[in-house]
Design a protein around this motif. Structure first.
Motif, PDB file in Angstrom:
ATOM      1  N   ALA A 213       0.837  -1.204   0.000  1.00  0.00           N
ATOM      2  CA  ALA A 213       0.000   0.000   0.000  1.00  0.00           C
ATOM      3  C   ALA A 213       0.870   1.252   0.000  1.00  0.00           C
ATOM      4  O   ALA A 213       0.551   2.252  -0.657  1.00  0.00           O
ATOM      5  N   HIS A 216       2.150   1.781  -3.463  1.00  0.00           N
ATOM      6  CA  HIS A 216       1.089   2.212  -4.379  1.00  0.00           C
ATOM      7  C   HIS A 216       0.566   3.609  -4.084  1.00  0.00           C
ATOM      8  O   HIS A 216      -0.138   4.180  -4.915  1.00  0.00           O
ATOM      9  N   SER A 218      -0.165   7.466  -3.826  1.00  0.00           N
ATOM     10  CA  SER A 218      -0.036   8.394  -4.951  1.00  0.00           C
ATOM     11  C   SER A 218       1.295   9.127  -4.980  1.00  0.00           C
ATOM     12  O   SER A 218       1.836   9.421  -6.042  1.00  0.00           O
ATOM     13  N   GLU A 320      -3.672   5.144 -10.617  1.00  0.00           N
ATOM     14  CA  GLU A 320      -4.685   4.108 -10.479  1.00  0.00           C
ATOM     15  C   GLU A 320      -5.652   4.172 -11.643  1.00  0.00           C
ATOM     16  O   GLU A 320      -6.155   5.226 -12.008  1.00  0.00           O
ATOM     17  N   LYS A 349      -2.929  -2.241  -9.797  1.00  0.00           N
ATOM     18  CA  LYS A 349      -3.675  -3.369  -9.246  1.00  0.00           C
ATOM     19  C   LYS A 349      -3.211  -4.718  -9.787  1.00  0.00           C
ATOM     20  O   LYS A 349      -3.748  -5.761  -9.395  1.00  0.00           O
ATOM     21  N   VAL A 352      -1.987  -6.267  -6.840  1.00  0.00           N
ATOM     22  CA  VAL A 352      -3.052  -6.765  -5.951  1.00  0.00           C
ATOM     23  C   VAL A 352      -3.359  -8.218  -6.281  1.00  0.00           C
ATOM     24  O   VAL A 352      -3.610  -9.039  -5.393  1.00  0.00           O
ATOM     25  N   GLN A 427      -9.857  -3.348 -12.385  1.00  0.00           N
ATOM     26  CA  GLN A 427     -10.632  -2.300 -11.718  1.00  0.00           C
ATOM     27  C   GLN A 427     -11.574  -2.851 -10.652  1.00  0.00           C
ATOM     28  O   GLN A 427     -12.040  -2.100  -9.781  1.00  0.00           O
ATOM     29  N   SER A 431      -8.145  -1.728  -3.627  1.00  0.00           N
ATOM     30  CA  SER A 431      -6.828  -1.113  -3.496  1.00  0.00           C
ATOM     31  C   SER A 431      -6.106  -1.786  -2.337  1.00  0.00           C
ATOM     32  O   SER A 431      -6.727  -2.417  -1.477  1.00  0.00           O
ATOM     33  N   LYS A 433      -4.795  -0.306   0.111  1.00  0.00           N
ATOM     34  CA  LYS A 433      -5.257   0.384   1.327  1.00  0.00           C
ATOM     35  C   LYS A 433      -6.507  -0.307   1.871  1.00  0.00           C
ATOM     36  O   LYS A 433      -6.641  -0.544   3.076  1.00  0.00           O
TER      37      LYS A 433
END
Length: 462
Positions: A213, A216, A218, A320, A349, A352, A427, A431, A433
């Motif tokens: 996280a 990733h 920003s 993202e 992602k 992920v 999508q 995320s 987070k």
């Protein structure tokens, strides 16, 4: 998540045993074009990227040793000379070897805690020294990528202490993680290792999720590209740290994506045109065999079957929802996301999806691909996905080593999170987070006494 390749890795390979693969750049540290500068010791080294049959050269800002042989220092990193690291590893003796792969070997070394000077084995601080293969063109790119990641610091990322650039020798010095990598515990490679309890597995999953996280977030916008259980290292208290950033990628500005639009460069073979009505007569002579391939028999053709390799190619990710598109797929079999494997599109992602595979391994204690399992069960994701939604069926695939340690509700919630991470469409995945928050909630289900502390847990991006 489909099978992208016909075969998996060998079962006895170490966490660094990966096949050599040229990656996304065709590079040679001995034959890199240099654009000279007069005002700085930094030069623009160029390497070639194959894009739709063309060669696109893009600059790499690398420090060039000045004439006196000194290497410019990067902030907060110790600059070692080769002889120091040779001494720290007792001349890279075989019994100090921790692991090896196509691009590098990793050795255990000893340094003074205060000065970081080399000491005798058994004295001072233990470190991990990654020595890149001087004959590996990709190793040089990975070395530079890992150095560029030095600006990122987080409790769940392995810490880079210093580096060495001495002629053709490129080395990195990392903190040593005494418990080794997560895969050794999950897949029981060494029967002398302690078994990981359910609570410890949750702790590791949460820590690794926080590290991803953070990457990733920003302000960092980094795609790891090789997130897997062998790249999660454990300290003496089983706190996880993500390692191996050679494949990481930095992302473009927010709302933008990376487009690899080739530009014409390298005019070394350019010729001035003939006069009007005239032509050049070229009697070709073959030269420059750098990308040449031995021919096939008549009527046959070359089949370029991609093989995935190590994250020395890590990329800082696009924003993202945006993606990279690349013709070269890098990563590790079984962990690469379907969109990256099938189309070359790389999203934040995409990591992920890899985390979902690792979470599945944590739940089941089984590796992502195992040719020794019965037909239909060799690919862990394809086999277990239909079973994860049923509490009754979930029991049949949970690791028997943790039987009786977890509440069924906590395990089921973890299974649902795994399914979300493994969604085919990027999508639709959460995320990292969100993954952290979900795992913390699962920990509270399993251990209600922890619930009051969740609000004080460091945020995913901190």
């Amino acid at each position: 998540m489909g099978v992208c390749f016909s075969s998996g890795p060998t079962q006895n390979s170490s966490s660094l045993d990966r096949p050599y693969y040229s990656g996304s750049a065709s590079t040679n540290c001995k034959n890199v074009g240099i654009t000279e500068t007069t005002s700085s010791s930094t030069v623009n080294r160029q390497f070639s990227v194959i894009v739709s049959g063309s060669i696109y050269r893009r600059p790499l800002s690398l420090p060039l040793p000045p004439p006196d042989g000194l290497i410019p220092k990067w902030p907060n990193l110790k600059v070692f000379d080769f002889e120091e690291l040779k001494s720290a590893t007792n001349n890279f003796r075989h019994d100090t070897l921790l692991g090896q792969g196509g691009f590098c070997r990793v050795y255990k070394g000893w340094l003074d805690e205060d000065t970081l000077a080399p000491t005798k084995a058994g004295y001072g601080m233990v470190v991990a020294i990654k020595r890149l293969n001087p004959e590996s063109t990709q190793g040089f790119v990975q070395w530079q990528t890992e150095l560029n990641m030095r600006r990122l610091s987080h409790p769940n990322l392995v810490n880079l202490l210093g580096y060495c650039w001495d002629d053709d020798e490129h080395l990195l010095v990392y903190e040593f993680m005494p418990k080794g990598s997560l895969d050794n515990y999950l897949f029981k490679r060494n029967r002398n290792l302690e078994l990981l309890s359910w609570n410890t597995r949750l702790k590791i999953a949460i820590g690794a999720a926080r590290g991803l996280a953070f990457l990733h977030a920003s302000e960092n916008n980094v795609i790891h590209r090789d997130f897997k259980s062998s790249n999660i290292l454990l300290d003496g208290n089983y706190n996880p740290k993500i390692s191996d950033f050679g494949l990481a990628k930095l992302g473009p500005s927010k709302g933008q994506s990376h487009n690899y639009n080739p530009k014409i460069s390298d005019f070394g073979l350019a010729k001035l045109g003939p006069s009007e009505g005239q032509s050049h007569n070229y009697n070709p002579k073959t030269s420059d065999f750098g990308l040449a391939k031995l021919g096939t028999s008549e009527g046959q053709s070359h089949n370029y079957n991609p093989k995935i390799s190590d994250f020395g190619l890590e990329k800082l990710g696009p924003s993202e929802g945006q993606s990279y598109v690349t013709t070269m797929v890098s990563g590790t079999f079984g962990y690469v996301s379907p969109e990256y494997c099938l189309t070359g599109a790389l999203y934040v992602k995409s990591d992920v999806s890899g985390f979902g595979v690792v979470l599945l391994e944590i739940l089941t204690g089984m590796r992502t691909f195992d040719a020794k399992r019965p037909t239909g069960q060799r690919n862990l994701v394809e086999w277990t996905e239909p079973l994860l939604s049923s509490k009754k069926k979930l029991k049949t695939i949970m690791d028997t080593e943790i039987k009786g340690q977890y509440s069924l509700e906590a395990a089921w919630q973890a299974a649902q999170l795994t399914l979300k991470c493994l969604k085919f469409v990027p999508q639709e995945r959460p995320s990292m987070k969100d993954v952290v928050e979900t795992l913390e909630a699962i920990e509270a289900i399993q251990n209600p006494q922890f619930a009051m502390y969740i609000s004080t847990t460091p945020s995913a991006g901190s």
